[in-house]
Enzyme design. Structure first.
Site, PDB file in Angstrom:
ATOM      1  N   ALA A 284       0.964  -1.147  -0.085  1.00  0.00           N
ATOM      2  CA  ALA A 284       0.067  -0.044   0.040  1.00  0.00           C
ATOM      3  C   ALA A 284       0.838   1.114   0.028  1.00  0.00           C
ATOM      4  CB  ALA A 284      -0.891   0.026   1.340  1.00  0.00           C
TER       5      ALA A 284
ATOM      6  N   GLY B  47       0.349  -4.909   1.489  1.00  0.00           N
ATOM      7  CA  GLY B  47      -0.673  -4.938   0.265  1.00  0.00           C
ATOM      8  C   GLY B  47      -0.484  -5.610  -0.905  1.00  0.00           C
TER       9      GLY B  47
ATOM     10  N   GLU C 245      -0.651  -9.119  -0.253  1.00  0.00           N
ATOM     11  CA  GLU C 245      -1.921  -9.926  -0.016  1.00  0.00           C
ATOM     12  C   GLU C 245      -3.028  -9.863  -1.303  1.00  0.00           C
ATOM     13  OE1 GLU C 245      -2.186  -6.400   3.233  1.00  0.00           O
ATOM     14  OE2 GLU C 245      -3.370  -8.069   4.297  1.00  0.00           O
TER      15      GLU C 245
ATOM     16  N   GLU D  93       4.278  -5.377   7.433  1.00  0.00           N
ATOM     17  CA  GLU D  93       3.634  -3.973   7.959  1.00  0.00           C
ATOM     18  C   GLU D  93       4.063  -3.910   9.433  1.00  0.00           C
ATOM     19  OE1 GLU D  93       1.993  -6.481   6.138  1.00  0.00           O
ATOM     20  OE2 GLU D  93       0.530  -6.052   4.933  1.00  0.00           O
TER      21      GLU D  93
HETATM   22  N1  DAK Z   1       4.469   3.148  -0.680  1.00  0.00           N
HETATM   23  C1  DAK Z   1       4.945   4.306  -1.380  1.00  0.00           C
HETATM   24  N2  DAK Z   1       6.074   4.587  -2.039  1.00  0.00           N
HETATM   25  C2  DAK Z   1       7.016   3.150  -2.310  1.00  0.00           C
HETATM   26  C3  DAK Z   1       6.608   2.192  -1.612  1.00  0.00           C
HETATM   27  C4  DAK Z   1       5.244   2.206  -0.841  1.00  0.00           C
HETATM   28  N3  DAK Z   1       4.878   0.995  -0.374  1.00  0.00           N
HETATM   29  N4  DAK Z   1       7.534   1.362  -2.024  1.00  0.00           N
HETATM   30  C5  DAK Z   1       8.390   2.086  -2.715  1.00  0.00           C
HETATM   31  N5  DAK Z   1       8.004   3.283  -2.933  1.00  0.00           N
HETATM   32  C6  DAK Z   1       8.666   4.450  -3.675  1.00  0.00           C
HETATM   33  C7  DAK Z   1       9.775   5.184  -2.962  1.00  0.00           C
HETATM   34  O1  DAK Z   1       9.439   5.706  -2.141  1.00  0.00           O
HETATM   35  C8  DAK Z   1      10.423   5.305  -3.975  1.00  0.00           C
HETATM   36  O2  DAK Z   1      10.044   6.740  -4.561  1.00  0.00           O
HETATM   37  P1  DAK Z   1      10.780   8.012  -4.683  1.00  0.00           P
HETATM   38  O3  DAK Z   1      11.607   8.482  -3.622  1.00  0.00           O
HETATM   39  O4  DAK Z   1      11.769   7.826  -6.006  1.00  0.00           O
HETATM   40  O5  DAK Z   1       9.777   9.157  -5.115  1.00  0.00           O
HETATM   41  C9  DAK Z   1      10.381   4.572  -5.242  1.00  0.00           C
HETATM   42  O6  DAK Z   1       8.853   3.911  -4.691  1.00  0.00           O
HETATM   43  C10 DAK Z   1      11.330   3.459  -5.371  1.00  0.00           C
HETATM   44  O7  DAK Z   1      11.688   2.938  -4.205  1.00  0.00           O
HETATM   45  P2  DAK Z   1      13.040   2.793  -3.494  1.00  0.00           P
HETATM   46  O8  DAK Z   1      14.071   3.994  -3.910  1.00  0.00           O
HETATM   47  O9  DAK Z   1      13.081   2.566  -2.040  1.00  0.00           O
HETATM   48  O10 DAK Z   1      13.877   1.479  -4.158  1.00  0.00           O
HETATM   49  P3  DAK Z   1      14.621   0.451  -3.613  1.00  0.00           P
HETATM   50  O11 DAK Z   1      14.859  -0.360  -4.792  1.00  0.00           O
HETATM   51  O12 DAK Z   1      16.060   1.097  -2.851  1.00  0.00           O
HETATM   52  O13 DAK Z   1      13.940  -0.143  -2.414  1.00  0.00           O
HETATM   53  C11 DAK Z   1      11.826  -1.453  -1.512  1.00  0.00           C
HETATM   54  C12 DAK Z   1      12.693  -1.121  -2.987  1.00  0.00           C
HETATM   55  C13 DAK Z   1      10.818  -2.166  -2.107  1.00  0.00           C
HETATM   56  C14 DAK Z   1      12.745  -2.667  -0.751  1.00  0.00           C
HETATM   57  C15 DAK Z   1      11.533  -0.121  -0.602  1.00  0.00           C
HETATM   58  O14 DAK Z   1      11.060   0.666  -1.332  1.00  0.00           O
HETATM   59  C16 DAK Z   1      10.599  -0.617   0.266  1.00  0.00           C
HETATM   60  O15 DAK Z   1      11.071  -1.079   1.459  1.00  0.00           O
HETATM   61  N6  DAK Z   1       9.278  -0.108   0.228  1.00  0.00           N
HETATM   62  C17 DAK Z   1       8.331  -0.296   1.367  1.00  0.00           C
HETATM   63  C18 DAK Z   1       7.993  -1.749   1.257  1.00  0.00           C
HETATM   64  C19 DAK Z   1       6.805  -2.088   2.272  1.00  0.00           C
HETATM   65  O16 DAK Z   1       6.955  -1.857   3.661  1.00  0.00           O
HETATM   66  N7  DAK Z   1       5.711  -2.385   1.716  1.00  0.00           N
HETATM   67  C20 DAK Z   1       4.607  -2.623   2.907  1.00  0.00           C
HETATM   68  C21 DAK Z   1       3.758  -1.317   2.783  1.00  0.00           C
HETATM   69  S1  DAK Z   1       2.560  -1.335   4.197  1.00  0.00           S
HETATM   70  C22 DAK Z   1      -4.909  -1.404   5.768  1.00  0.00           C
HETATM   71  C23 DAK Z   1      -4.678  -2.311   5.084  1.00  0.00           C
HETATM   72  C24 DAK Z   1      -3.773  -2.789   4.353  1.00  0.00           C
HETATM   73  C25 DAK Z   1      -2.385  -1.947   4.505  1.00  0.00           C
HETATM   74  C26 DAK Z   1      -2.483  -0.807   5.409  1.00  0.00           C
HETATM   75  C27 DAK Z   1      -3.739  -0.340   5.972  1.00  0.00           C
HETATM   76  N8  DAK Z   1      -6.152  -1.026   6.619  1.00  0.00           N
HETATM   77  C28 DAK Z   1      -7.154  -1.835   6.961  1.00  0.00           C
HETATM   78  C29 DAK Z   1      -6.174   0.281   7.092  1.00  0.00           C
HETATM   79  C30 DAK Z   1      -1.299  -2.286   3.823  1.00  0.00           C
HETATM   80  C31 DAK Z   1      -0.095  -1.760   4.127  1.00  0.00           C
HETATM   81  C32 DAK Z   1       1.066  -2.056   3.549  1.00  0.00           C
HETATM   82  O17 DAK Z   1       1.228  -2.492   2.327  1.00  0.00           O
END
Ligand code: DAK
Length: 258
Positions: free
Chosen positions: A66, A111, A114, A134
């Site tokens: 997400a 997400g 998921e 998460e």
């Molecule tokens: N969201 C927003 N932007 C993201 C992103 C994300 N999840 N993942 C990557 N990006 C963006 C980065 O910010 C970057 O953007 P700029 O800085 O260039 O503008 C671009 O994509 C490239 O990312 P990186 O520069 O970080 O690239 P790397 O190759 O160095 O790293 C990475 C890739 C995937 C390892 C890293 O970006 C990373 O760890 N990203 C986050 C992964 C993560 O934690 N995903 C889970 C998100 S939490 C809910 C239900 C469901 C959810 C929430 C609430 N409710 C019921 C309310 C779900 C939650 C989630 O999914």
């Protein structure tokens, strides 16, 4: 229809639809616009009678989760609506009338993981990395993983993945039962499409009955599920494909399904 961050493509036979999340600059992170587009694309695939649906991501990621930049300021009420929208997409994939195949290329976190879990089958490219990460953001999986992950990989593995926010490489995830197969990255799209094509060639009503009967096993009591299976089984005896499949066997020829 066309969307900014999602594409829906059809194979030449109009049987296999491929939904691609196309927001590569953010590694296909899911924002409101993308989730709404996914819902519309899934509806279009349903209306177009897709016999199989492939879900994948553009560029180097499946879906990196997400959109954290959008999510970080949400109030409890806003998070509620956000959760509903993501659930609606995961449910639309999960209850899609035909089989669904996730082609997991690159990152599938939070997400994104998921959405892959909501698919019937999962094929990964060798560079895929998947996990429910998460916990490290101070939240829990909210689009279905607490329910879907344990039944796919078992309770202990699911708890480790979710509690520790583990990021599994493709081989480890396949060993855990998360991927049915791991293939070379460059072959992923073809392998997933070919698998979807094989599913599309099967008798559609029978496949739908099998999918819904298996899904029932997660809904209510085992007895209710067995009763559902019994009814679904019997109902197929009103279909062309049942007659044709059995006639073809008796006549020792290939069946010609609808
Ligand atoms: N969201 C927003 N932007 C993201 C992103 C994300 N999840 N993942 C990557 N990006 C963006 C980065 O910010 C970057 O953007 P700029 O800085 O260039 O503008 C671009 O994509 C490239 O990312 P990186 O520069 O970080 O690239 P790397 O190759 O160095 O790293 C990475 C890739 C995937 C390892 C890293 O970006 C990373 O760890 N990203 C986050 C992964 C993560 O934690 N995903 C889970 C998100 S939490 C809910 C239900 C469901 C959810 C929430 C609430 N409710 C019921 C309310 C779900 C939650 C989630 O999914």
């Amino acid at each position: 229809m066309t969307w900014e961050t999602v594409t829906l493509e059809w194979d030449d036979d109009g049987a296999v639809a491929t939904l691609t999340v196309d927001r590569p600059d953010a590694l296909n992170a899911l924002n409101v616009e993308t989730l709404e587009a996914m819902l519309e694309a899934i509806e279009e695939a349903t209306d177009g009678d897709a016999r199989a649906l492939v879900v994948t991501g553009a560029g180097d990621a499946f879906i990196a989760g997400a959109d954290i930049k959008y999510m970080r300021q949400l109030s409890v009420e806003e998070a509620q609506a956000w959760g509903e929208l993501g659930h609606a997409v995961a449910d639309a994939i999960s209850s899609f009338p035909a089989p669904t195949v996730a082609a997991v290329n690159g990152y599938a976190f939070g997400g994104g993981c998921e959405m892959a879990l909501a698919c019937d089958l999962r094929v990964a490219g060798e560079s895929a990395i998947i996990g429910n990460t998460e916990i490290d953001l101070g939240i829990i999986p909210g689009w279905g993983a607490t329910q879907r992950l344990p039944r796919i990989v078992g309770d202990e593995t699911a708890r480790r993945m979710i509690y520790l926010g583990q990021r599994l490489d493709a081989e480890s995830a396949a060993e855990a039962g998360l991927f049915g197969e791991v293939v070379a990255d460059e072959d992923l799209r073809d392998v997933a499409t070919e698998l979807a094509g094989r599913l599309a060639a099967k008798p559609a009503f029978a496949l739908q009955a099998a999918k819904q009967s298996i899904d029932q096993s997660y809904e209510g009591s085992p007895r209710a599920g067995l009763d559902y299976e019994k009814r679904a089984f019997a109902s197929l005896f009103g279909t062309h494909d049942q007659r044709e499949g059995m006639e073809a066997f008796v006549e020792d020829r290939e069946p010609d399904f609808e």
